[in-house]
Design a protein around this motif. Structure first.
Motif, short mmCIF file in Angstrom:
data_model
loop_
_atom_site.label_atom_id
_atom_site.label_comp_id
_atom_site.label_asym_id
_atom_site.label_seq_id
_atom_site.Cartn_x
_atom_site.Cartn_y
_atom_site.Cartn_z
N UNK A 1 0.77 -1.21 0.03
CA UNK A 1 0.04 0.08 0.08
C UNK A 1 0.81 1.10 0.14
N UNK A 2 0.63 2.20 -0.78
CA UNK A 2 1.04 3.68 -0.74
C UNK A 2 0.01 4.56 -0.79
N UNK A 3 -0.03 5.33 0.33
CA UNK A 3 -0.89 6.27 0.65
C UNK A 3 -0.23 7.63 0.96
N UNK A 4 -0.91 8.54 -0.02
CA UNK A 4 -0.35 9.88 -0.23
C UNK A 4 -1.51 10.83 0.22
N UNK A 5 -0.92 11.67 1.24
CA UNK A 5 -1.79 12.76 1.73
C UNK A 5 -0.70 14.04 2.19
N UNK A 6 -0.45 14.66 0.99
CA UNK A 6 0.48 15.90 1.14
C UNK A 6 -0.21 17.08 0.59
N UNK A 7 -0.40 16.89 -0.54
CA UNK A 7 -1.03 18.37 -1.30
C UNK A 7 -2.30 18.34 -0.86
N UNK A 8 -2.82 19.69 -1.04
CA UNK A 8 -4.19 19.78 -0.91
C UNK A 8 -5.22 19.00 -1.64
N UNK A 9 -4.67 19.23 -3.10
CA UNK A 9 -5.58 18.32 -4.08
C UNK A 9 -4.63 18.22 -5.28
N UNK A 10 -4.94 17.49 -6.34
CA UNK A 10 -4.08 17.49 -7.55
C UNK A 10 -3.91 18.65 -8.19
N UNK A 11 -4.64 19.65 -8.19
CA UNK A 11 -4.72 21.10 -8.69
C UNK A 11 -4.50 22.05 -7.96
N UNK A 12 -4.15 21.71 -6.52
CA UNK A 12 -3.86 22.71 -5.51
C UNK A 12 -2.44 22.06 -4.80
N UNK A 13 -1.16 22.49 -5.27
CA UNK A 13 -0.13 21.86 -4.69
C UNK A 13 0.59 22.73 -3.74
N UNK A 14 1.18 21.85 -2.82
CA UNK A 14 2.04 22.69 -1.92
C UNK A 14 3.47 23.19 -2.67
N UNK A 15 3.84 22.14 -3.56
CA UNK A 15 4.92 22.55 -4.32
C UNK A 15 4.93 22.29 -5.66
N UNK A 16 5.05 23.14 -6.58
CA UNK A 16 4.93 22.65 -8.16
C UNK A 16 5.82 21.37 -8.44
N UNK A 17 6.77 21.06 -7.63
CA UNK A 17 7.65 19.76 -8.03
C UNK A 17 6.72 18.69 -8.01
N UNK A 18 5.67 18.51 -7.41
CA UNK A 18 5.09 17.64 -7.11
C UNK A 18 3.99 17.31 -8.51
N UNK A 19 3.97 18.31 -9.29
CA UNK A 19 3.01 18.05 -10.46
C UNK A 19 3.10 16.79 -11.35
N UNK A 20 4.41 16.56 -11.64
CA UNK A 20 4.36 14.91 -12.34
C UNK A 20 3.70 13.98 -11.66
N UNK A 21 3.33 13.89 -10.31
CA UNK A 21 3.15 12.84 -9.67
C UNK A 21 1.65 12.61 -10.15
N UNK A 22 1.20 13.69 -10.93
CA UNK A 22 -0.30 13.75 -10.92
C UNK A 22 -0.68 13.39 -12.56
N UNK A 23 0.24 13.09 -13.41
CA UNK A 23 0.09 12.58 -14.83
C UNK A 23 0.13 11.12 -14.85
#
Length: 220
Positions: free
Chosen positions: A129-151
């Motif tokens: 299991x990999x459980x990710x709860x970091x960004x507010x939402x896929x289009x509301x990122x804490x850091x732009x560096x995480x954007x590729x995660x949602x592709x």
């Protein structure tokens, strides 16, 4: 007889609430729903009942996702990765509600790091299991560096970190149709789960809350 005062712990970044101890329904559900999806396709448990599943939690928060995972007898270990070293220090220093429970459990490993960078790189190990709860939402990122995660490309890389039959769960504050489509392409049968509840305070009207969970299972 008076009612004891309720102590609520909140974690905020730049004025935005990341986690609250008041009613962490969706944070716990991230674990329980991912475990349920895994169990639908998993082989029967061994007679000894010993936990076998290895869990990676991205984002410590106040620890409720990790706690819910550890409550399952199927879970052997939980590794928690958080980029904010002070959150880990608070947990280890006994300042948070679950500090003693999590830090005294030998099945828990707290690690300072960037879970997105880890998951978008080559896997050193795999998890059930990999459980990710970091960004507010896929289009509301804490850091732009995480954007590729949602592709799609990013999720194909993330899936390499899952063992056969492993489940990815991603928490979101609100619905994201683009990420729902990404998950469906990479994980056939992916689920968008709505989590709703009401939170009330004495003397006020019920206040509705609503979050989303995106769940996908790797074939195997």
């Amino acid at each position: 007889v008076g009612t004891p005062a309720l102590t609520v712990y909140d974690v905020q970044i730049d004025g935005h609430l990341l986690m609250s101890s008041f009613n962490p329904v969706s944070e716990r559900r991230l674990s329980t729903s991912a475990l349920a999806l895994h169990a639908l396709h998993a082989p029967p448990a061994l007679p000894d009942g010993q936990g076998k599943l290895r869990v990676l939690v991205g984002g410590l928060g106040l620890g409720y996702t990790a706690q819910a995972a550890l409550a399952s007898p199927q879970v052997a270990s939980v590794r928690v990765v958080d980029k904010l070293d002070f959150i880990i220090k608070w947990m280890r220093s006994g300042l948070l509600p679950l500090s003693e429970e999590l830090t005294s459990n030998p099945a828990v490993a707290l690690t300072q790091g960037d879970v997105y960078a880890d998951l978008l790189g080559p896997p050193a190990e795999t998890y059930d299991l990999i459980l990710v709860d970091v960004d507010h939402a896929p289009d509301w990122l804490l850091d732009p560096a995480s954007a590729p995660f949602y592709t799609v490309a990013g999720q194909r890389t993330v899936s390499q970190h899952l063992a056969a039959g492993g489940v990815l769960g991603v928490w979101s504050a609100h619905e994201s149709a683009p990420f729902r489509a990404v998950m469906a392409e990479v994980y056939p049968g992916a689920i968008e789960e709505h989590v709703s509840w009401e939170s009330t305070e004495e003397g006020t009207n019920p206040e509705p809350f609503h979050n989303l969970l995106y769940l996908g299972r790797k074939a195997g």
